[in-house]
Design a protein around this motif. Sequence first.
Motif, PDB file in Angstrom:
ATOM      1  N   THR A   1      -3.047 -14.994 -29.513  1.00  0.00           N
ATOM      2  CA  THR A   1      -3.667 -14.074 -30.454  1.00  0.00           C
ATOM      3  C   THR A   1      -5.128 -13.807 -30.103  1.00  0.00           C
ATOM      4  O   THR A   1      -5.895 -14.746 -29.873  1.00  0.00           O
ATOM      5  CB  THR A   1      -3.564 -14.631 -31.890  1.00  0.00           C
ATOM      6  OG1 THR A   1      -2.182 -14.728 -32.249  1.00  0.00           O
ATOM      7  CG2 THR A   1      -4.273 -13.724 -32.889  1.00  0.00           C
ATOM      8  N   ASP A   2      -5.487 -12.524 -30.034  1.00  0.00           N
ATOM      9  CA  ASP A   2      -6.855 -12.076 -29.762  1.00  0.00           C
ATOM     10  C   ASP A   2      -7.383 -12.515 -28.395  1.00  0.00           C
ATOM     11  O   ASP A   2      -8.591 -12.454 -28.141  1.00  0.00           O
ATOM     12  CB  ASP A   2      -7.824 -12.553 -30.851  1.00  0.00           C
ATOM     13  CG  ASP A   2      -7.568 -11.866 -32.183  1.00  0.00           C
ATOM     14  OD1 ASP A   2      -7.417 -10.638 -32.182  1.00  0.00           O
ATOM     15  OD2 ASP A   2      -7.506 -12.561 -33.219  1.00  0.00           O
ATOM     16  N   ALA A   3      -6.496 -12.946 -27.507  1.00  0.00           N
ATOM     17  CA  ALA A   3      -6.943 -13.361 -26.173  1.00  0.00           C
ATOM     18  C   ALA A   3      -7.251 -12.141 -25.295  1.00  0.00           C
ATOM     19  O   ALA A   3      -6.672 -11.071 -25.468  1.00  0.00           O
ATOM     20  CB  ALA A   3      -5.885 -14.226 -25.501  1.00  0.00           C
ATOM     21  N   ASP A   4      -8.174 -12.330 -24.370  1.00  0.00           N
ATOM     22  CA  ASP A   4      -8.533 -11.291 -23.404  1.00  0.00           C
ATOM     23  C   ASP A   4      -7.786 -11.578 -22.109  1.00  0.00           C
ATOM     24  O   ASP A   4      -8.153 -12.473 -21.348  1.00  0.00           O
ATOM     25  CB  ASP A   4     -10.044 -11.301 -23.168  1.00  0.00           C
ATOM     26  CG  ASP A   4     -10.486 -10.195 -22.200  1.00  0.00           C
ATOM     27  OD1 ASP A   4      -9.610  -9.489 -21.650  1.00  0.00           O
ATOM     28  OD2 ASP A   4     -11.710 -10.056 -21.997  1.00  0.00           O
ATOM     29  N   LEU A   5      -6.686 -10.826 -21.887  1.00  0.00           N
ATOM     30  CA  LEU A   5      -5.866 -10.984 -20.683  1.00  0.00           C
ATOM     31  C   LEU A   5      -5.909  -9.717 -19.832  1.00  0.00           C
ATOM     32  O   LEU A   5      -4.982  -9.441 -19.073  1.00  0.00           O
ATOM     33  CB  LEU A   5      -4.416 -11.311 -21.068  1.00  0.00           C
ATOM     34  CG  LEU A   5      -4.195 -12.575 -21.909  1.00  0.00           C
ATOM     35  CD1 LEU A   5      -2.712 -12.733 -22.242  1.00  0.00           C
ATOM     36  CD2 LEU A   5      -4.702 -13.812 -21.195  1.00  0.00           C
ATOM     37  N   ARG A   6      -6.998  -8.962 -19.943  1.00  0.00           N
ATOM     38  CA  ARG A   6      -7.111  -7.728 -19.159  1.00  0.00           C
ATOM     39  C   ARG A   6      -7.016  -8.032 -17.669  1.00  0.00           C
ATOM     40  O   ARG A   6      -7.654  -8.963 -17.170  1.00  0.00           O
ATOM     41  CB  ARG A   6      -8.448  -7.041 -19.440  1.00  0.00           C
ATOM     42  CG  ARG A   6      -8.509  -6.317 -20.765  1.00  0.00           C
ATOM     43  CD  ARG A   6      -9.889  -5.786 -21.019  1.00  0.00           C
ATOM     44  NE  ARG A   6     -10.831  -6.921 -21.142  1.00  0.00           N
ATOM     45  CZ  ARG A   6     -12.146  -6.796 -21.123  1.00  0.00           C
ATOM     46  NH1 ARG A   6     -12.699  -5.609 -20.966  1.00  0.00           N
ATOM     47  NH2 ARG A   6     -12.919  -7.853 -21.262  1.00  0.00           N
ATOM     48  N   GLY A   7      -6.211  -7.230 -16.985  1.00  0.00           N
ATOM     49  CA  GLY A   7      -6.094  -7.377 -15.543  1.00  0.00           C
ATOM     50  C   GLY A   7      -5.332  -8.619 -15.099  1.00  0.00           C
ATOM     51  O   GLY A   7      -5.287  -8.934 -13.911  1.00  0.00           O
ATOM     52  N   LEU A   8      -4.697  -9.335 -16.034  1.00  0.00           N
ATOM     53  CA  LEU A   8      -3.906 -10.509 -15.678  1.00  0.00           C
ATOM     54  C   LEU A   8      -2.760 -10.102 -14.754  1.00  0.00           C
ATOM     55  O   LEU A   8      -2.106  -9.082 -14.970  1.00  0.00           O
ATOM     56  CB  LEU A   8      -3.333 -11.150 -16.949  1.00  0.00           C
ATOM     57  CG  LEU A   8      -2.337 -12.305 -16.750  1.00  0.00           C
ATOM     58  CD1 LEU A   8      -3.044 -13.532 -16.200  1.00  0.00           C
ATOM     59  CD2 LEU A   8      -1.635 -12.637 -18.062  1.00  0.00           C
ATOM     60  N   VAL A   9      -2.512 -10.917 -13.731  1.00  0.00           N
ATOM     61  CA  VAL A   9      -1.403 -10.670 -12.808  1.00  0.00           C
ATOM     62  C   VAL A   9      -0.462 -11.863 -12.892  1.00  0.00           C
ATOM     63  O   VAL A   9      -0.877 -13.005 -12.668  1.00  0.00           O
ATOM     64  CB  VAL A   9      -1.903 -10.489 -11.355  1.00  0.00           C
ATOM     65  CG1 VAL A   9      -0.725 -10.325 -10.402  1.00  0.00           C
ATOM     66  CG2 VAL A   9      -2.843  -9.297 -11.260  1.00  0.00           C
ATOM     67  N   THR A  10       0.803 -11.613 -13.252  1.00  0.00           N
ATOM     68  CA  THR A  10       1.785 -12.697 -13.295  1.00  0.00           C
ATOM     69  C   THR A  10       2.926 -12.404 -12.333  1.00  0.00           C
ATOM     70  O   THR A  10       3.287 -11.255 -12.105  1.00  0.00           O
ATOM     71  CB  THR A  10       2.367 -12.889 -14.719  1.00  0.00           C
ATOM     72  OG1 THR A  10       3.205 -11.769 -15.041  1.00  0.00           O
ATOM     73  CG2 THR A  10       1.274 -13.043 -15.755  1.00  0.00           C
ATOM     74  N   SER A  11       3.486 -13.471 -11.796  1.00  0.00           N
ATOM     75  CA  SER A  11       4.645 -13.354 -10.913  1.00  0.00           C
ATOM     76  C   SER A  11       5.562 -14.543 -11.169  1.00  0.00           C
ATOM     77  O   SER A  11       5.143 -15.700 -11.064  1.00  0.00           O
ATOM     78  CB  SER A  11       4.195 -13.351  -9.447  1.00  0.00           C
ATOM     79  OG  SER A  11       5.315 -13.294  -8.583  1.00  0.00           O
ATOM     80  N   GLY A  12       6.794 -14.256 -11.540  1.00  0.00           N
ATOM     81  CA  GLY A  12       7.777 -15.312 -11.777  1.00  0.00           C
ATOM     82  C   GLY A  12       7.437 -16.238 -12.924  1.00  0.00           C
ATOM     83  O   GLY A  12       7.865 -17.394 -12.939  1.00  0.00           O
ATOM     84  N   CYS A  13       6.707 -15.737 -13.901  1.00  0.00           N
ATOM     85  CA  CYS A  13       6.345 -16.558 -15.073  1.00  0.00           C
ATOM     86  C   CYS A  13       7.366 -16.363 -16.192  1.00  0.00           C
ATOM     87  O   CYS A  13       8.129 -15.400 -16.197  1.00  0.00           O
ATOM     88  CB  CYS A  13       4.949 -16.182 -15.576  1.00  0.00           C
ATOM     89  SG  CYS A  13       3.613 -16.619 -14.424  1.00  0.00           S
ATOM     90  N   THR A  14       7.354 -17.276 -17.141  1.00  0.00           N
ATOM     91  CA  THR A  14       8.241 -17.189 -18.294  1.00  0.00           C
ATOM     92  C   THR A  14       7.446 -17.447 -19.570  1.00  0.00           C
ATOM     93  O   THR A  14       6.745 -18.452 -19.671  1.00  0.00           O
ATOM     94  CB  THR A  14       9.381 -18.227 -18.198  1.00  0.00           C
ATOM     95  OG1 THR A  14      10.105 -18.017 -16.987  1.00  0.00           O
ATOM     96  CG2 THR A  14      10.335 -18.096 -19.371  1.00  0.00           C
ATOM     97  N   PHE A  15       7.570 -16.518 -20.514  1.00  0.00           N
ATOM     98  CA  PHE A  15       6.963 -16.663 -21.834  1.00  0.00           C
ATOM     99  C   PHE A  15       8.111 -16.616 -22.841  1.00  0.00           C
ATOM    100  O   PHE A  15       8.824 -15.620 -22.913  1.00  0.00           O
ATOM    101  CB  PHE A  15       5.990 -15.520 -22.119  1.00  0.00           C
ATOM    102  CG  PHE A  15       4.822 -15.442 -21.170  1.00  0.00           C
ATOM    103  CD1 PHE A  15       3.611 -16.055 -21.480  1.00  0.00           C
ATOM    104  CD2 PHE A  15       4.934 -14.752 -19.970  1.00  0.00           C
ATOM    105  CE1 PHE A  15       2.534 -15.970 -20.611  1.00  0.00           C
ATOM    106  CE2 PHE A  15       3.864 -14.673 -19.091  1.00  0.00           C
ATOM    107  CZ  PHE A  15       2.654 -15.286 -19.405  1.00  0.00           C
ATOM    108  N   THR A  16       8.289 -17.679 -23.604  1.00  0.00           N
ATOM    109  CA  THR A  16       9.376 -17.729 -24.573  1.00  0.00           C
ATOM    110  C   THR A  16       8.817 -17.956 -25.969  1.00  0.00           C
ATOM    111  O   THR A  16       8.071 -18.927 -26.193  1.00  0.00           O
ATOM    112  CB  THR A  16      10.369 -18.862 -24.219  1.00  0.00           C
ATOM    113  OG1 THR A  16      10.823 -18.685 -22.868  1.00  0.00           O
ATOM    114  CG2 THR A  16      11.561 -18.846 -25.164  1.00  0.00           C
TER     115      THR A  16
END
Length: 197
Positions: A31-46
């Motif tokens: 919540t309210d995090a700054d993830l601008r320009g984040l690059v993910t590869s093969g990650c999992t968010f559940t």
Amino acid sequence: MDIIEADEDYGDAVLAGQRWEGRSFLRCDFTDADLRGLVTSGCTFTECKFDRTDLGDSSHTATAFRSCRFDRAVLASAVFRSCTLLGSVFVDCGLRTVVLEETDLTLAGLSGAVLRKASLRGLRLREANFEGADLRDADLRDADLTGARLRECRFAGADLRGARLSADGLVAGNLRGARIDLPTAVAFAAAHGLQVD
């Protein structure tokens, strides 16, 4: 063995421009995090929360967002390639400039979403909730909308050639002005009780 970060609080964190590979997150709060320009590869968010998270200009490849919530998240120019957003819910998110390529949106919650002129070509949208969504002028060629909830969904100017729609969707959605192919026209007529010889 994969390390899973579970129940972590990343609220208000500044993680802009980072590169994440093969990371797994379970029930984490961004919540309210700054993830601008984040690059993910093969990650999992559940079951993660992205409420008011800034994901603008982020890029995701072969990453899974399963049953996540994006409430008023900033997704301007975000790119999802070969990803899955299975069962994720989007509330009041600006989605018009999001790039979705070979991405699975099965069971996604997109009610009321503004996807006008969006390119959704060939995407898996099975059983997604598009109730009240604006899909005018969207490219939905070859998309799989089987079982999708399309009540009061607007399709004027949308290209639905080759798309797969259930009979319920053909009745519930407002297809006036949409571009369809002959098989869809026949299915549309049949769904509305017309006899096609």
